[in-house]
Scaffold this active site. Structure first.
Site, mmCIF file in Angstrom:
data_model
loop_
_atom_site.group_PDB
_atom_site.id
_atom_site.type_symbol
_atom_site.label_atom_id
_atom_site.label_comp_id
_atom_site.label_asym_id
_atom_site.label_seq_id
_atom_site.Cartn_x
_atom_site.Cartn_y
_atom_site.Cartn_z
ATOM 1 N N LYS A 61 -49.765 -16.596 34.543
ATOM 2 C CA LYS A 61 -49.882 -18.025 34.218
ATOM 3 C C LYS A 61 -50.656 -18.244 32.911
ATOM 4 C CE LYS A 61 -51.918 -19.164 38.170
ATOM 5 N NZ LYS A 61 -51.944 -17.896 38.916
ATOM 6 N N ARG A 118 -53.814 -25.934 43.728
ATOM 7 C CA ARG A 118 -53.733 -24.747 44.585
ATOM 8 C C ARG A 118 -53.732 -25.089 46.056
ATOM 9 N NH1 ARG A 118 -56.274 -20.982 40.414
ATOM 10 N NH2 ARG A 118 -55.876 -18.906 41.210
ATOM 11 N N ARG A 153 -56.417 -5.733 34.297
ATOM 12 C CA ARG A 153 -57.134 -6.800 33.595
ATOM 13 C C ARG A 153 -58.644 -6.661 33.812
ATOM 14 N NH1 ARG A 153 -55.504 -12.838 35.267
ATOM 15 N NH2 ARG A 153 -56.758 -12.415 37.094
ATOM 16 N N ARG A 171 -64.456 -9.926 34.571
ATOM 17 C CA ARG A 171 -64.482 -10.753 35.778
ATOM 18 C C ARG A 171 -64.701 -9.875 37.002
ATOM 19 N NH1 ARG A 171 -59.317 -14.697 35.821
ATOM 20 N NH2 ARG A 171 -59.788 -14.535 38.027
ATOM 21 N N ARG A 198 -57.871 -12.891 47.492
ATOM 22 C CA ARG A 198 -57.292 -13.931 46.635
ATOM 23 C C ARG A 198 -55.795 -14.081 46.910
ATOM 24 N NH1 ARG A 198 -59.257 -11.593 41.161
ATOM 25 N NH2 ARG A 198 -57.838 -13.084 40.198
HETATM 26 P P1 ADP Z 1 -56.242 -16.091 39.076
HETATM 27 O O1 ADP Z 1 -55.030 -16.918 38.794
HETATM 28 O O2 ADP Z 1 -56.130 -14.702 38.587
HETATM 29 O O3 ADP Z 1 -56.668 -16.174 40.505
HETATM 30 P P2 ADP Z 1 -58.059 -18.106 38.015
HETATM 31 O O4 ADP Z 1 -58.903 -17.981 36.811
HETATM 32 O O5 ADP Z 1 -56.977 -19.125 38.007
HETATM 33 O O6 ADP Z 1 -57.474 -16.651 38.245
HETATM 34 O O7 ADP Z 1 -58.994 -18.409 39.291
HETATM 35 C C1 ADP Z 1 -60.133 -17.656 39.589
HETATM 36 C C2 ADP Z 1 -60.852 -18.230 40.817
HETATM 37 O O8 ADP Z 1 -61.289 -19.583 40.528
HETATM 38 C C3 ADP Z 1 -59.992 -18.382 42.069
HETATM 39 O O9 ADP Z 1 -59.956 -17.189 42.824
HETATM 40 C C4 ADP Z 1 -60.725 -19.526 42.803
HETATM 41 O O10 ADP Z 1 -61.892 -19.063 43.456
HETATM 42 C C5 ADP Z 1 -61.183 -20.427 41.669
HETATM 43 N N1 ADP Z 1 -60.206 -21.501 41.375
HETATM 44 C C6 ADP Z 1 -59.491 -21.661 40.224
HETATM 45 N N2 ADP Z 1 -58.689 -22.740 40.295
HETATM 46 C C7 ADP Z 1 -58.886 -23.288 41.523
HETATM 47 C C8 ADP Z 1 -58.333 -24.398 42.222
HETATM 48 N N3 ADP Z 1 -57.412 -25.187 41.656
HETATM 49 N N4 ADP Z 1 -58.787 -24.650 43.479
HETATM 50 C C9 ADP Z 1 -59.719 -23.878 44.052
HETATM 51 N N5 ADP Z 1 -60.256 -22.800 43.472
HETATM 52 C C10 ADP Z 1 -59.858 -22.497 42.217
#
Ligand code: ADP
Length: 199
Positions: free
Chosen positions: A14, A91, A130, A136, A148
């Protein structure tokens, strides 16, 4: 406006694709993961609250995430952008409903939801890779990564149905050359934004 949602499991690409699409369509890129990591880096109260969930591979509570996006439409307009690309949001179904209201209040709507399809083993491999450079902690631990993906399956996947019911969901194969995937996404955006344009 052109308002895109990039949808898909962790590691599906994404963020990478958002970078290409935002340039091409002149969109404001909003990554809730980046916004949250920024809050953590700045040591804010919101960041402290979010960190414990993120480190555990769990979703951050809806109200925390939704609260960060209130100014998104005004921000994109004041920057002269043509719309917004949402990366990692919504999400949950509650977040999808909140987004629908937030956009409707500003006289706009979601144009299309681009769902990147990648199978599980490939996702784990990509995230671990990654993790070697991303800094991270949630990318380095196999149990956190599994958690996740599990959160995705139980809480996020149902969001696809929400948009399918509204005829906004397009599935795109997320494995292959990055440029080819970008092209497939652009084709979908062009097809949908002419169909659902709000000017
Ligand atoms: P990835 O797509 O690899 O999981 P992100 O950077 O999008 O990485 O998200 C990292 C973490 O941030 C998620 O595992 C979650 O804990 C939190 N997070 C991100 N976006 C949301 C969301 N829209 N709702 C709830 N938690 C979120």
């Amino acid at each position: 406006m052109i308002n895109l949602i990039l949808f898909g499991p962790p590691g599906s690409g994404k963020g990478t694709q958002a970078e290409h699409l935002k340039e091409h369509f002149q969109l404001l890129h909003i990554s809730t993961g980046d916004l949250l990591r920024n809050e953590i880096a700045n040591g804010t109260k919101l960041g402290m609250e979010a960190k414990q969930f993120m480190d555990a591979g769990q979703l951050v509570p809806d109200e925390v995430v939704i609260g960060m996006l209130g100014g998104a439409v005004d921000q994109s307009r004041s920057m002269g952008k043509r719309g917004i690309i949402f990366d990692g949001f919504p999400r949950t179904t509650a977040q999808a409903l909140a987004l629908e209201h937030l956009l409707a209040d500003k006289g706009t709507a979601v144009s299309v939801v681009l769902s990147l399809v990648v199978e599980e083993e490939e996702l784990t491999q990509r995230i671990l890779k990654r993790g070697l450079t991303s800094g991270r902690s949630d990318d380095n631990d196999i149990d956190t990564i599994r958690r996740r993906v599990q959160e995705y399956r139980t809480k996020t996947e149902p969001v696809a149905g929400f948009y399918k019911d509204r005829d906004l969901l397009v599935e795109i194969e997320g494995v292959g050359a990055i440029e080819q995937i970008t092209q497939a996404l652009m084709n979908a955006v062009n097809a949908y934004s002419s169909k659902h344009s709000d000017g």
